[in-house]
Scaffold this active site. Structure first.
Site, PDB file in Angstrom:
ATOM      1  N   LYS A 187       0.832  -1.203   0.000  1.00  0.00           N
ATOM      2  CA  LYS A 187       0.000   0.000   0.000  1.00  0.00           C
ATOM      3  C   LYS A 187       0.868   1.254   0.000  1.00  0.00           C
ATOM      4  O   LYS A 187       0.670   2.169  -0.806  1.00  0.00           O
ATOM      5  CB  LYS A 187      -0.942   0.005   1.209  1.00  0.00           C
ATOM      6  CG  LYS A 187      -1.870   1.213   1.259  1.00  0.00           C
ATOM      7  CD  LYS A 187      -2.775   1.173   2.477  1.00  0.00           C
ATOM      8  CE  LYS A 187      -2.032   1.543   3.732  1.00  0.00           C
ATOM      9  NZ  LYS A 187      -2.926   1.711   4.899  1.00  0.00           N
ATOM     10  N   ASP A 234      -6.202   0.605   0.333  1.00  0.00           N
ATOM     11  CA  ASP A 234      -6.434   0.876   1.744  1.00  0.00           C
ATOM     12  C   ASP A 234      -7.831   0.370   2.126  1.00  0.00           C
ATOM     13  O   ASP A 234      -8.526  -0.251   1.318  1.00  0.00           O
ATOM     14  CB  ASP A 234      -6.262   2.366   2.047  1.00  0.00           C
ATOM     15  CG  ASP A 234      -7.314   3.230   1.369  1.00  0.00           C
ATOM     16  OD1 ASP A 234      -8.180   2.695   0.639  1.00  0.00           O
ATOM     17  OD2 ASP A 234      -7.283   4.456   1.567  1.00  0.00           O
TER      18      ASP A 234
END
Length: 217
Positions: A121, A139
């Site tokens: 991420k 996310d």
């Protein structure tokens, strides 16, 4: 409607609704985004933006932060939660940047993944926002929304969601699309309350409301 077709329509609707697609973490140098994204784990971006102001007053560059005692970093970042592990990762990451990369953030996804505290991420966020390369940031907002919308089918593992979205989202759209999902997830398609479907710009496209995209393409 195929999932690819659904993705394109959702992208266009979100573009109209959220013209600005920006990271909500404040930064003006790549290494600062690395610090902020580590602090943002289980913490709001707004709180992180406040905390890093104090951090950078004392440690204004990679060298000073790399040389800072971990305990001193922890004192400052503790309000973000998980202070000990975050301080340790930030210290180790800055040391590597200073010693191996001349204080610069590497422009390589695999190199980013080797930095302490940096996962897929975070690496994707850096690649998209700093280096303007194709990126998909999975996310919690992204994962929740693409499942609700029907772009993926009950996939919750971030890497699997990312891999599924790479097949659907045009590479040049990925980073901005994910930022817009954050805006939409905070304002409309919320997690802690019932989603505000009556306010949703993709309401008529959403699988939650009966639209079914098949995954043949």
């Amino acid at each position: 409607m195929t999932k690819k077709q659904l993705a394109i329509q959702i992208i266009e609707r979100l573009k109209q609704e959220y013209e600005q697609a920006e990271c909500t973490l404040d930064y003006n140098e790549a290494w600062k985004l690395l610090v902020s994204v580590r602090l943002a784990a289980q913490c709001t971006d707004a709180r992180v933006n406040v905390i890093v102001e104090e951090l950078y007053k004392i440690y204004p560059d990679v060298k000073s932060l790399a040389e800072a005692p971990v305990e001193e970093i922890e004192k400052i970042v503790r309000p973000c939660g998980l202070g000990k592990s975050k301080a340790r990762d930030i210290s180790a990451c800055m040391k590597i940047l200073y010693e191996q990369y001349d204080g610069k953030v590497p422009e390589d996804f695999d190199a980013l993944l080797k930095l302490p505290g940096v996962g897929r991420k975070s690496a994707n966020l850096i690649m998209g926002d700093v280096f303007h390369k194709p990126a998909i940031v999975t996310d919690t907002h992204c994962i929740r929304l693409v499942n609700r919308m029907g772009l993926v089918d009950n996939i919750k593992e971030p890497k699997k969601v990312e891999m599924a979205l790479w097949k659907l989202i045009p590479p040049e759209e990925g980073s901005d699309f994910c930022h817009r999902l954050v805006n939409h997830g905070r304002d409309v398609c919320t997690a802690r309350t019932k989603p505000h479907c009556d306010m949703c710009c993709v309401n008529d496209l959403c699988a939650r409301n009966g639209v079914d995209g098949n995954d043949n393409k």
